[in-house]
Enzyme design. Structure first.
Site, PDB file in Angstrom:
ATOM      1  N   GLU A  30       0.849  -1.195   0.000  1.00 37.66           N
ATOM      2  CA  GLU A  30       0.000   0.000   0.000  1.00 37.66           C
ATOM      3  C   GLU A  30       0.887   1.249   0.000  1.00 37.66           C
ATOM      4  OE1 GLU A  30      -2.282  -0.861   3.554  1.00 37.66           O
ATOM      5  OE2 GLU A  30      -2.841  -2.789   2.694  1.00 37.66           O
ATOM      6  N   LEU A  59      -6.065  -1.815  -0.617  1.00 38.43           N
ATOM      7  CA  LEU A  59      -5.857  -1.975   0.824  1.00 38.43           C
ATOM      8  C   LEU A  59      -6.333  -3.348   1.294  1.00 38.43           C
ATOM      9  CD1 LEU A  59      -6.751   0.717   3.504  1.00 38.43           C
ATOM     10  CD2 LEU A  59      -6.787  -1.732   3.969  1.00 38.43           C
ATOM     11  N   GLU A  61      -4.257  -6.732   3.147  1.00 36.89           N
ATOM     12  CA  GLU A  61      -3.051  -7.508   3.469  1.00 36.89           C
ATOM     13  C   GLU A  61      -3.192  -8.941   2.991  1.00 36.89           C
ATOM     14  OE1 GLU A  61      -4.560  -5.335   5.614  1.00 36.89           O
ATOM     15  OE2 GLU A  61      -3.010  -3.856   5.162  1.00 36.89           O
ATOM     16  N   GLN A  83       2.171  -2.159   6.031  1.00 37.26           N
ATOM     17  CA  GLN A  83       2.522  -0.858   6.586  1.00 37.26           C
ATOM     18  C   GLN A  83       2.916  -0.953   8.053  1.00 37.26           C
ATOM     19  OE1 GLN A  83      -0.631   1.881   5.405  1.00 37.26           O
ATOM     20  NE2 GLN A  83       0.493   2.300   3.522  1.00 37.26           N
ATOM     21  N   PHE A  84       2.333  -1.904   8.760  1.00 34.14           N
ATOM     22  CA  PHE A  84       2.704  -2.144  10.157  1.00 34.14           C
ATOM     23  C   PHE A  84       2.714  -3.652  10.380  1.00 34.14           C
ATOM     24  CE2 PHE A  84       1.214   2.171  10.166  1.00 34.14           C
ATOM     25  CZ  PHE A  84       2.068   2.812  11.054  1.00 34.14           C
ATOM     26  N   ASP A  86       1.794  -5.350  12.774  1.00 37.27           N
ATOM     27  CA  ASP A  86       0.540  -5.829  13.384  1.00 37.27           C
ATOM     28  C   ASP A  86      -0.402  -6.412  12.326  1.00 37.27           C
ATOM     29  OD1 ASP A  86       0.560  -3.844  16.139  1.00 37.27           O
ATOM     30  OD2 ASP A  86       1.651  -3.184  14.368  1.00 37.27           O
ATOM     31  N   PHE A  87      -0.305  -5.883  11.093  1.00 31.07           N
ATOM     32  CA  PHE A  87      -1.238  -6.299  10.055  1.00 31.07           C
ATOM     33  C   PHE A  87      -0.942  -7.705   9.530  1.00 31.07           C
ATOM     34  CE2 PHE A  87      -1.551  -1.499   8.901  1.00 31.07           C
ATOM     35  CZ  PHE A  87      -2.076  -1.235  10.154  1.00 31.07           C
ATOM     36  N   HIS A 130      -0.869  -0.840  16.297  1.00 32.81           N
ATOM     37  CA  HIS A 130       0.188  -0.346  15.413  1.00 32.81           C
ATOM     38  C   HIS A 130       1.555  -0.408  16.086  1.00 32.81           C
ATOM     39  CE1 HIS A 130      -3.203   1.615  13.279  1.00 32.81           C
ATOM     40  NE2 HIS A 130      -2.406   1.651  12.239  1.00 32.81           N
TER      41      HIS A 130
END
Ligand SMILES: Cc1ncc(C[n+]2csc(CCOP(=O)(O)OP(=O)(O)O)c2C)c(N)n1
Lengths: 321, 328
Positions: A30, A59, A61, A83-84, A86-87, A130
């Site tokens: 992303e 968007l 994952e 992007q993080f 956590d995802f 995050h």
């Protein structure tokens, strides 16, 4: 020749050099095009390598991770960005069931040479979804090579190796280190995966730590009247325990500091490896220090409370004597 | 699209191969020779054969859904290798690591099934992406059941495929049941309607007719090869057997089930059609079956005689070692 660059610049250089070196390397995620990635890690790459090689995705994952798996099996080398870190959970099936297992269940017929790039760690007040350090989640599933980066030097050398490695690699830079500067060679280099390094030699106690915790441990050690040997495992899975065991053989003491939660975290695994296999090297029980067993809160005052502080690490090191 | 006699015979032979092979699997499973569980394809033979005959050897098949074995057969994996894999033996296509749900064969462009239903579609999009990056005109065909279409991962795959206009053909094999949950309870009239919001060409067809499947999938593949992007096809079939061997199917209406068996058996219908049209004789079919039975028996013998994997091989294939840069 070396110069000082930031950790994020080191990452951007690694990505750029690998895109340059190998036409099969493709970067997607992303906002990796003009936006340049959340931390600036992909700045300029789309312009330079074009829309085929550096691509924005919708968007999802699930799509990013699942597509990376197919693309890798199909013979290209995707670097797929979350992007993080956590995802990883929003692509749970891909991350836990598909990617690390397909090479195994195929009896070795398939290989999935992909890299998931996912900034991890707490400290920017980004809250519970995050800020997690996920290397214990990912390291729990055999099949993933789990790599972290502690310095700009590590970030560049290890990311390049991750992209070249034939396994699925989960590469976890730490978002709090983005602006940290450090020496990075001008010349092309890579660093081996699966090998721990002794970053600072010492006789009294072995301290194992990575990412932000490494820097805090180093600071804690500097204030102590002890000769601390600092080890950076670099790769959490598979873990090079030999280097740690050798060090403990010399020092007789072990402290493991990490940013995963203490409950079922990496600290316990590393300590257990030494207790079980090198018990008689130890002069006392090892100490493990991690994030307290709560989600990461937003308020900086609360966030710093649950993360291992320099003070807590210092006390932890002292406690093994 | 006119289908010549040779092609028709090949369709029939391939459907017979699946049926004969699976009949044998069923018996071997009942005899306790095959571990785990098996999902058989009764009713899906026409869709599997029609789809795979529309493909070139270089096109990827990413197997999804729960009806697996027929797809492996249709993609050209030797029966012995499949059978040995079902037995968990070292001569299996995956040396016993994968079993019924995970037969993969990169050489034959077969991507192993994702046992978490609906997780195979995004990898299929990735495979199509890899082919495009490599500059080939190969496509990826991926299958899913009606049940699997409820997962977000399936819808994400449609988003990604259309976002990049990738050469993927999504085949939804709607056999009306996800174990005991009927697809009639899902809202779309046709499950291919899921392509509509993405502006992906979509069509719902009678999947129990091998020729219809062949024609529709051929057209979709043609579009994909010509750079016209993905397609979604709903291939409507009847599940003429249990979900897995051992499922008592108490949730099914017996009369309806009998009726379906009478009317929707793709093999029975095609056989009759070819006999009526004079394309084959009873004797031709008997000869085909005889040859296939010999092939199936060989597969069984191969599986039985194949050695058990050495226990220590359980630790192989987790990682490709040395890791990059190690030991330098
Ligand atoms: C993600 C996931 N959820 C549930 C299951 C358990 N399960 C296996 S097959 C199946 C039904 C699948 O139905 P469908 O997709 O229609 O395929 P069919 O069996 O009809 O061919 C279920 C619920 C699974 N394997 N994966």
């Amino acid at each position: 020749m070396t110069r000082e660059i930031t950790y994020i610049e080191a990452i951007a250089e690694a990505l750029g050099e690998e895109l340059e070196r190998d036409d099969d390397v493709v970067l997607f995620g992303e906002d990796v095009e003009e936006f340049g990635g959340n931390f600036g890690e992909t700045a300029g790459l789309h312009e330079k390598y074009g829309g085929d090689r550096v691509r924005n995705t919708p968007l999802s994952e699930i799509g990013i991770a699942g597509m990376a798996l197919g693309a890798a099996v199909g013979g290209i080398r995707p670097v797929a960005e979350l992007q993080f870190a956590d995802f990883a959970a929003t692509a749970g099936d891909e991350v836990f069931n598909q990617i690390p297992k397909q090479p195994y269940v195929s009896g070795g017929r398939l290989s999935a040479p992909l890299t998931i790039f996912a900034p991890s760690g707490a400290g920017i007040g980004a809250g519970a979804q995050h800020s997690q350090s996920v290397h214990s989640w990912i390291g729990n599933v055999p099949g993933w090579v789990v790599v972290t980066a502690t310095t700009p030097y590590d970030a560049k050398g290890l990311l390049k190796s991750s992209i070249r490695d034939d396994n699925p690699v989960f590469f976890l830079p730490h978002k709090m280190l983005s602006e940290m500067k450090g020496e990075v060679p001008e010349e092309e280099y890579t660093l081996p995966l699966g090998e721990s390094v002794v970053e600072q030699e010492g006789e009294d106690v072995t301290v194992v730590a990575t990412q932000v915790m490494f820097h805090r441990a180093k600071e804690a050690a500097a204030d102590l009247d002890l000769d601390v040997e600092l080890i950076n495992p670099r790769t959490f899975a598979p873990l090079d325990t030999d280097t740690i065991a050798e060090s403990v053989e010399k020092t007789g003491h072990l402290v493991v500091v990490d940013e995963t939660v203490e409950r079922y975290g990496t600290q316990g695994y590393i300590a257990n490896e030494i207790v079980e296999n090198n018990f008689f090297s130890l002069d006392g029980p090892p100490k493990t220090i991690g994030v307290k067993d709560v989600p990461i809160p937003v308020s900086p005052a609360l966030e710093q409370e649950v993360l291992p502080s320099v003070k807590r690490i210092r006390a932890g090191i002292k406690s093994v004597f | 699209m006119a289908i010549d006699e040779e092609t028709s015979k090949r369709f029939l032979r391939e459907m017979l191969r699946i049926r004969e092979f699976e009949d044998e699997i069923k018996t071997r499973f009942q005899e306790g020779e095959i571990p785990g569980f098996v999902h058989l394809d009764y009713g899906h033979e026409g869709t599997h054969v029609g789809m795979s005959q529309a493909m070139r050897d270089d096109d990827w098949l990413a197997v999804g859904g729960a009806r697996l074995v027929g797809q492996y057969v249709a993609k050209g994996v030797p029966l012995g290798e499949i059978m040995a894999e079902l037995y968990g033996k070292s001569g299996g296509s995956n040396k016993g690591y994968g079993g019924q749900m995970h037969v993969s064969d990169v050489g034959r462009k077969l991507y192993g099934h994702a046992a978490t239903i609906g997780s195979g579609q995004n990898p299929a999009v990735g495979l199509a992406f890899a082919e495009e990056m490599k500059g080939t005109d190969n496509v990826a065909v991926t299958t899913i059941g009606d049940g699997g279409t409820s997962r977000g991962s399936f819808h994400t795959a449609l988003v990604f495929a259309s976002y990049w206009d990738l050469p993927v053909v999504f085949v939804i094999e709607n056999n009306q049941w996800a174990i005991s949950t009927p697809s009639s309870a899902l809202s779309p009239d046709n499950l291919s309607d899921y392509g509509i919001p993405h502006k992906i060409p979509n069509e719902s067809i009678d999947g129990s007719n091998v020729e219809t499947v062949y024609e529709t999938v051929s057209e979709a593949i043609e579009r994909a090869r010509n750079g016209e992007g993905p397609s979604v096809i709903e291939s409507r079939v009847a599940r003429l057997g249990p979900h897995f061997e051992g499922d008592k199917q108490t949730y099914r209406d017996e009369t309806e089930f009998e009726e379906e068996r009478e009317l929707k058996d793709p093999l029975k219908n095609y056989r009759k059609q070819l006999l009526d049209d004079g394309v084959v004789t009873e004797q031709d079919i008997d000869e085909m079956i005889e040859a296939i039975r010999a092939e199936v028996q060989e597969a069984i013998e191969f599986a039985r005689e194949s050695p058990e994997p050495e226990p220590e091989t359980a630790y192989e294939n987790v990682y490709r070692t040395p890791l990059y840069g190690q030991g330098e």
